[in-house]
Motif scaffolding. Structure first.
Motif, mmCIF file in Angstrom:
data_model
loop_
_atom_site.group_PDB
_atom_site.id
_atom_site.type_symbol
_atom_site.label_atom_id
_atom_site.label_comp_id
_atom_site.label_asym_id
_atom_site.label_seq_id
_atom_site.Cartn_x
_atom_site.Cartn_y
_atom_site.Cartn_z
ATOM 1 N N ARG A 1 0.976 -1.166 -0.085
ATOM 2 C CA ARG A 1 0.094 -0.085 -0.149
ATOM 3 C C ARG A 1 0.913 1.312 -0.102
ATOM 4 N NH1 ARG A 1 -4.257 -1.611 4.891
ATOM 5 N NH2 ARG A 1 -4.891 -3.719 3.744
ATOM 6 N N GLU B 1 1.368 4.252 1.480
ATOM 7 C CA GLU B 1 0.799 4.857 2.589
ATOM 8 C C GLU B 1 2.034 6.014 2.756
ATOM 9 O OE1 GLU B 1 -1.799 3.661 5.161
ATOM 10 O OE2 GLU B 1 -1.256 1.648 5.004
ATOM 11 N N TYR C 1 -16.449 -3.820 1.155
ATOM 12 C CA TYR C 1 -17.001 -4.962 1.056
ATOM 13 C C TYR C 1 -17.694 -5.464 2.613
ATOM 14 C CZ TYR C 1 -12.155 -6.725 2.385
ATOM 15 O OH TYR C 1 -10.859 -6.957 3.026
ATOM 16 N N ALA D 1 -3.618 -0.497 15.382
ATOM 17 C CA ALA D 1 -4.486 -1.561 15.151
ATOM 18 C C ALA D 1 -3.644 -2.798 14.689
ATOM 19 C CB ALA D 1 -5.129 -1.294 13.940
ATOM 20 N N LEU D 2 -3.700 -3.869 15.750
ATOM 21 C CA LEU D 2 -2.995 -4.998 15.557
ATOM 22 C C LEU D 2 -3.371 -6.066 14.432
ATOM 23 C CD1 LEU D 2 -2.095 -6.029 19.178
ATOM 24 C CD2 LEU D 2 -0.490 -5.111 17.531
ATOM 25 N N GLY E 1 -7.544 -6.721 12.233
ATOM 26 C CA GLY E 1 -8.912 -6.331 11.946
ATOM 27 C C GLY E 1 -9.521 -7.235 10.850
#
Ligand code: HAM
Length: 430
Positions: free
Chosen positions: A120, A122, A268, A286-287, A289
């Protein structure tokens, strides 16, 4: 010219680097093994998909208005004029592969896991990279809330069994209908304060209003504080499903908190969504999700097959362990035996080389020096690599076909036939 890894991509090294001591291949493998064992015990089988997928797959599944698709994908046109994208996540590729290979018809309940690299573009920072690895599972073919509980429990027990304490945040984003009704209500609530929203918030208001909730901007948070909650717009069926999930989690003693602001960054999802947050990790907490995506298989051209899963971030998991001072249970990479030669006679060296290969053929981790180090320095090297035994060969031993075997910790030493030393090493006794 000095080349470096691309921005926000990293090397995983066999030794701790000064910059990222938490990032070593031994730790990496320890986490992979821990994950693999855990999901295999729960009946999951591994899937591996290519790094590249048709760009269209991600546009369709993740959604054109998401940050990932609109500005973070590594996309290029190949020599055959196809638009390909380096996968930013593992769910859509798994769905594509299962449809392509008819797995849904042959295996009505399908439990898959994967360990894979994602890309990604980012804005990088600690815990956020342009290449990251996810450990994930996907379950297809079950709408039962008990399977939601299984998936959440797996993700949580992955961390708790490593000694990482974390919090489970859950929410339900309901069906498409629920979300459409909620979107209107949310927009109506925010509209009078629209001008005060951050630029990003205003943009999300237009293209993907639910994503306004996923903000760290204090002004936006203040405006959204009194906004209606998605939960109030859930259909009876979605509410019941969400309640059942909570009951199962309570029954298996997994603590959770309902987080009305939890909306994930993919279009989605339907129904259950969740995130696992660690402590002491700063903004990138966030480990892992995931959630349910009951319409995705159909959206990608397959039958109406329900699905859900999660992705856990490898790097964030390693950072969490580092912050807690926990070293995962790593494989022993030290050799069992290190061969040391005395003198410079070629016969001695040949005997050493011969023994080295016969030990390795016998399945024993063995090594020797190749830098022509003197006797004392060979011992130093053997100590540095952490050998359990020294095997010493001098002119006498080479002539007789024997070796001196010495236990590094006890200092005990005995002469063995070169032929029988493998057996002694296997039993670990002199
Ligand atoms: P995600 O939340 O985008 O979900 O990623 C899952 C986890 O991967 C995150 O919680 C985080 O730990 C890690 N992660 C994501 N992006 C980065 C990054 N740039 N650098 C480091 N770590 C990162 C998904 O990708 C979904 N496919 C999960 C899923 C599976 N949902 C259903 N099934």
């Amino acid at each position: 010219m000095r080349y470096t890894a691309p921005p926000y991509m990293y090397d995983v090294l066999p030794y701790p680097s000064a910059k990222e001591p938490w990032l070593t291949t031994a730790r990496w493998r320890a986490i992979e093994r821990h994950f693999r064992e855990m999901v295999m015990r729960a009946g999951y089988r591994e899937i591996r998909t290519p790094i590249l997928e048709p760009t269209e797959l991600f546009k369709r599944s993740i959604g054109e208005a998401t940050d990932i698709v609109s500005k973070e994908m590594f996309t290029f046109v190949d020599r055959g004029d196809r638009s390909l994208t380096m996968k930013p996540e593992g769910t859509a590729p798994a769905v594509r592969a299962c449809i392509e290979h008819n797995l849904f018809t042959e295996h009505p309940l399908l439990k898959l896991y994967y360990i894979g690299q994602n890309f990604r573009y980012e804005r990088g920072q600690k815990g956020r990279y342009r290449q990251h690895q996810q450990l994930g599972v996907e379950v297809f073919g079950a709408t039962d809330a008990a399977v939601d509980a299984e998936v959440l429990a797996l993700a949580m027990s992955f961390f708790t069994s490593l000694g990482v304490s974390c919090r489970l945040h859950i929410n339900s984003v309901g069906t498409t209908d629920c979300r459409t009704r909620y979107r209107e209500a949310l927009k109506a609530y925010v509209e009078p304060s629209l001008a005060n929203l951050s630029d990003e918030g205003q943009m999300r208001f237009k293209v993907n209003p639910l994503r306004m909730l996923d903000t760290k901007d204090q002004r936006d948070l203040a405006i959204l504080a009194g906004a209606p909650a998605l939960r109030e717009f859930l259909s009876e069926e979605s509410s019941l499903h969400f309640q059942q999930l909570q009951d199962y989690l309570t029954a298996i003693a997994i603590p959770f908190r309902i987080d009305d602001g939890l909306v994930r960054g993919f279009d989605y999802y339907s129904g259950t969504v969740f995130e696992i947050k660690g402590e002491g990790l700063g903004a990138q907490d966030a480990l892992g999700g995931g959630g349910r995506y009951d319409g995705l298989v159909e959206e990608c051209g397959g039958a109406a097959v329900a699905g859900l899963g999660f992705g856990i971030g490898m790097e964030r998991c390693l950072l969490a362990l580092e912050a807690l001072g926990i070293a995962p249970n790593q494989e022993d990479e030290a050799p069992v035996a290190f061969i040391i030669t005395a003198g410079s006679q070629q016969e001695v060296k040949t005997a050493a080389v011969k023994l080295l290969y016969s030990l390795r053929t016998a399945g024993i981790a063995a090594d020797m020096d190749y830098q022509g180090k003197n006797f004392r320095r060979q011992f130093k090297r053997a100590d540095d690599v952490g050998t359990r035994f020294y095997i010493i060969i001098g002119e006498d031993e080479a002539a007789k076909g024997t070796v001196q075997l010495k236990d590094r910790s006890s200092g005990e030493q005995r002469e063995f036939d070169a032929e029988s030393v493998a057996e002694a090493l296997r039993t670990g006794r002199l």
